[in-house]
Write an enzyme that holds these catalytic residues in place. Structure first.
Site, PDB file in Angstrom:
ATOM      1  CG  HIS A 166      -2.048  -1.021   1.005  1.00 15.13           C
ATOM      2  ND1 HIS A 166      -2.987  -1.309   1.938  1.00 15.13           N
ATOM      3  CD2 HIS A 166      -2.340  -1.788  -0.073  1.00 15.13           C
ATOM      4  CE1 HIS A 166      -3.813  -2.215   1.459  1.00 15.13           C
ATOM      5  NE2 HIS A 166      -3.431  -2.530   0.250  1.00 15.13           N
TER       6      HIS A 166
ATOM      7  CB  CYS B  93      -2.420  -4.612 -23.579  1.00 13.08           C
ATOM      8  SG  CYS B  93      -3.259  -6.110 -23.085  1.00 13.08           S
TER       9      CYS B  93
END
Ligand code: PEP
Ligand code: MG
Length: 756
Positions: free
Chosen positions: A370, A683
């Site tokens: 995080h 991609c």
């Protein structure tokens, strides 16, 4: 005394035991005497026949400094390297162990001088302070004793007391001092280069008192500190540069919720009842958490550990009467610095003065941490997963965080520093060069247009659309908002996210990929067993077709966000056409529902499939009949094609996508799409490397989707290509060569003045 002895663990006797320890520490005695007394007290309290203390020396060896029970002759003679034997293992992994049969453990290293061969069982804990291992505390028993969790906790409490003693220099200088340059490899968590002096996160707070005189006073101190910490978190989260919506906000809000959780306050109060001061109780709760979660790989739990560490540190500073990161404020003004930590919670980063913070290096952090999400939002380079980092850096060392090349350089020479300063300058110039290309077309010299698109995951990536001049979003990874939350976002929350994506795209096309959970993408709210091979397990579209409501909610949110505008949608990890059909049927049901409810339908819905599982390449005619477009996910396709885990550094780079076998497969796909006139995009990471893009364009790819940093360089390359020459060259290469082709393509680029 043996295992048969009933032991109380950390509880009834602990207060008197802590008092005895405190008395030993308070007495004016020689350090060795004190250590000896401590081993006796611990051995008696733990009902162990042996208690030994190993202290880390400045040369990084662990020296047996005191023992009760082993041969006294071995004291100051027995030395262990980090990682060597059980003691070295505890130090290297910074984790406690409890073994009823230590001698049969593969790490057991017998030292004849100690006379330890008669002891069967062993429990050991690291002596740690501010994330640094200062030594190891061990108890041993003759019989096969099963040490209980409470006993390990008791031992950890002793280790805590000992850590304070060692850190105060009572037994000499334990801090290893390194002075030679060193390069450590890590993993890019947030890109960029940063140069500055090392500042150790969490180095400030020393615990001066461990044993409580009055539990009621301690509880009150803890309550007050807790309140102050919560207020501080609220203030931090209100910072204007964090105000913009994005995943970093979700992450920080989760942290706020944890700070308000009362469960661990109760646990700390229990520790105070058992005789600890407020600060020792915080330390105790932290050690507990580390012991329970230290070795888990689950990224969700690892994040919780970082959050708890953050809260514990904040509480400790408050209890010591310091401002948060008091020492961070003491970093010389206008001195660029790099923060060094084992791991870090997202809010901790916010405590640092962002003006001079040039980088962050984490011994344990990974790209999904995080703190990485917050660092990226703030544009701070971060390198994670650097084994040995904390033991190799000295506070104040000069560091170069080269997150672009997976490395951190410690104590670099002047030459190297100059080189990187020059590199930083060159980077700025290059950035300006790419900036100048922003509004120019990605067109080859002979007029072939290549569409360059952006891969987007975080909200912050959206800003890059305008900055790079990308033609649209070729891949929007919808799982990212799921990954940073504790719960599954509901339709409304998802609609909100997708609406923001479409707004940022401002009319440019966006390809939404439906949920690609599992494998390397861990979703906190899905607590399913990942199986032995997560990449090959129950993941991605396999989950969506088994849980139609999950997929339908997502589709509903996408349609609502589009509000009648065109939608491009694709399914990930399609392995068979039957699977595609199953997902399509769910989509049809959702469309029918929208009609029934009078919800707006997308004006033009184009449905595609990703091709990232090799089996689909053998179903090309069938899948192409069903789709409006195809998108190759070369990351996964490469992983399955070469049977090489994309996240395992030991094997990922062993197989090159720019090689004959892989390009042959990619060319077959391109040829089939051309034949059936279906748009094709690639991609994966390959599209974003200049050489990869060169190879792809040469075999017929016209749409490439990539990370924002690649758009400029790839556009520069495209604009220097003569397509006819490149196509002939590639076609000959694929016929006449085998294996890797990178060097051939580099030579071609040199000959044709193509930047590569
Ligand atoms: C891929 O696999 O190449 C891809 C683009 O998807 P992801 O990296 O999200 O798995
Ligand atoms: Mg993929």
């Amino acid at each position: 005394m043996t295992a048969a002895v009933e032991h109380n663990g950390f509880g009834r006797n602990s207060r008197s035991m802590l008092r005895r320890l405190r008395d030993v520490m308070a007495e004016a005695r020689a350090p060795q005497d004190r250590l000896d007394s401590i081993t006796s007290i611990i051995a008696a309290d733990m009902a162990a026949e042996v208690c030994s203390i190993y202290v880390r020396r400045s040369d990084n060896l662990l020296e047996l400094c005191a023992t009760e029970g082993l041969n006294k002759d071995a004291v100051h003679r027995t030395l262990m390297h980090f990682g060597e034997g059980l003691v070295g293992d505890i130090a290297a992994r910074a984790q406690s162990i409890a073994l009823s049969d230590a001698q049969s453990h593969p790490k057991f290293a017998y030292r004849p001088e100690t006379g330890e061969e008669i002891y069967q069982s062993l429990a050991g804990v690291p002596v740690m302070r501010a994330d640094r291992v200062l030594g190891v505390l061990v108890v041993q028993n003759r019989s096969r004793r099963q040490y209980s969790d409470e006993e390990i906790e008791t031992l950890e409490t002793f280790a805590m007391v000992l850590a304070e003693l060692l850190a105060n220099g009572v037994f000499g200088d334990q801090a290893p001092k390194h002075d030679t340059p060193l390069r450590l490899a890590g993993q890019t968590v947030a890109p960029g280069i940063g140069i500055g002096v090392a500042y150790f996160h969490q180095q400030s707070t020393a615990i001066r008192r461990v044993v409580a005189d009055n539990p009621a006073v301690e509880k009150e101190r803890l309550e007050t500190a807790m309140r102050e910490v919560r207020d501080r978190i609220d203030t931090l989260l209100a910072a204007p540069d964090l105000a913009e919506v994005g995943e970093h906000r979700d992450v920080l809000e989760t942290f706020r919720m944890i700070a308000h959780d009362r469960g661990w306050l109760t646990r700390m109060n229990d520790a105070i009842d058992n005789g600890l001061t407020a600060e020792a109780a915080v330390q105790r709760a932290r050690a507990d958490m580390r012991a329970r979660l230290g070795s888990v790989q689950n990224p969700y739990l690892r994040e919780r550990l970082a959050d708890f560490d953050d809260l514990a540190n904040r509480l400790l500073s408050r209890l010591a009467g310091e401002e948060e990161n008091g020492d961070a404020a003491a970093i010389a003004e206008d001195q660029p610095y790099v923060v060094v930590a084992r791991s870090m919670g997202p809010a901790e980063l916010l405590e640092y003065d962002r003006h001079n913070l040039t980088g962050l290096v984490l011994e344990e952090g990974s790209a999904t941490a995080h703190v990485a999400i917050v660092a990226r939002a703030l544009d701070i380079p971060v390198l994670g997963n650097i084994p040995g980092l904390l033991s190799e850096v000295n506070p104040g060392d000069r560091l170069i965080v080269d997150a672009d090349n997976n490395q951190v350089l410690l104590r670099p020479t002047e030459d190297v520093q100059e080189y990187f300063h020059a590199g930083l300058k060159a980077r700025a110039e290059t950035k300006a060069r790419y900036q100048a290309l922003r509004d120019l077309p990605a067109r080859t010299l002979d007029g072939v247009d290549v569409t360059l698109l952006l891969n987007v995951g975080l909200m912050f990536d959206l800003q890059q659309l305008d900055a790079t001049g990308a033609a649209g979003i070729g891949l929007y990874r919808t799982e990212i908002p799921f990954m940073v939350r504790r719960d599954i976002p509901d339709v409304e929350q998802q609609t909100d996210v997708y609406r923001r994506v479409l707004e940022a795209a401002n009319g440019r096309p966006v390809t939404f990929r439906t949920l690609d959970a599992g494998g390397d993408k861990h979703i906190q709210a899905f607590d399913h067993d990942p199986g032995d091979n997560p990449a090959l397990g129950w993941r991605s579209l396999r989950i969506s077709v088994d849980h139609p409501s999950l997929l339908r909610n997502q589709l509903r949110a996408i349609f609502r966000a589009a509000a009648g505008a065109p939608v491009d949608l694709m399914f990930p990890m399609v392995s068979t056409v039957a699977e595609f059909d199953a997902a399509r049927a769910i989509l049809d049901r959702e469309l029918e529902r929208a009609v029934r409810h009078g919800d707006p339908l997308p004006r033009n819905l184009r449905l595609g499939s990703m091709l990232e599982v090799p089996s689909l390449a053998w179903q090309l005619p069938e899948i192409l009949k069903r789709v409006d477009f195809l998108s190759v996910g070369s990351n996964d396709l490469q992983q399955f094609f070469f049977a090489a885990d994309r996240g395992d550094q030991r094997v990922t780079h062993r197989y090159d996508p720019v090689s004959v076998p892989f390009l042959r497969l990619l060319k077959q796909i391109a040829d089939a799409c051309n034949e059936m006139d279906k748009p094709l995009t690639l991609c994966g990471e390959m599209a974003g490397s200049r050489i990869g893009a060169l190879a792809l364009i040469g075999i017929g790819y016209r749409r490439l989707s990539m990370a924002s940093a690649s758009i400029g360089p790839v556009k520069e390359t495209v604009r220097a290509i003569n397509y006819t020459d490149l196509q002939t060259f590639m076609s000959n290469l694929l016929k006449s060569r085998e294996g890797r082709l990178v060097e051939h393509l580099k030579a071609f680029s040199r000959d044709h003045q193509i930047p590569a």
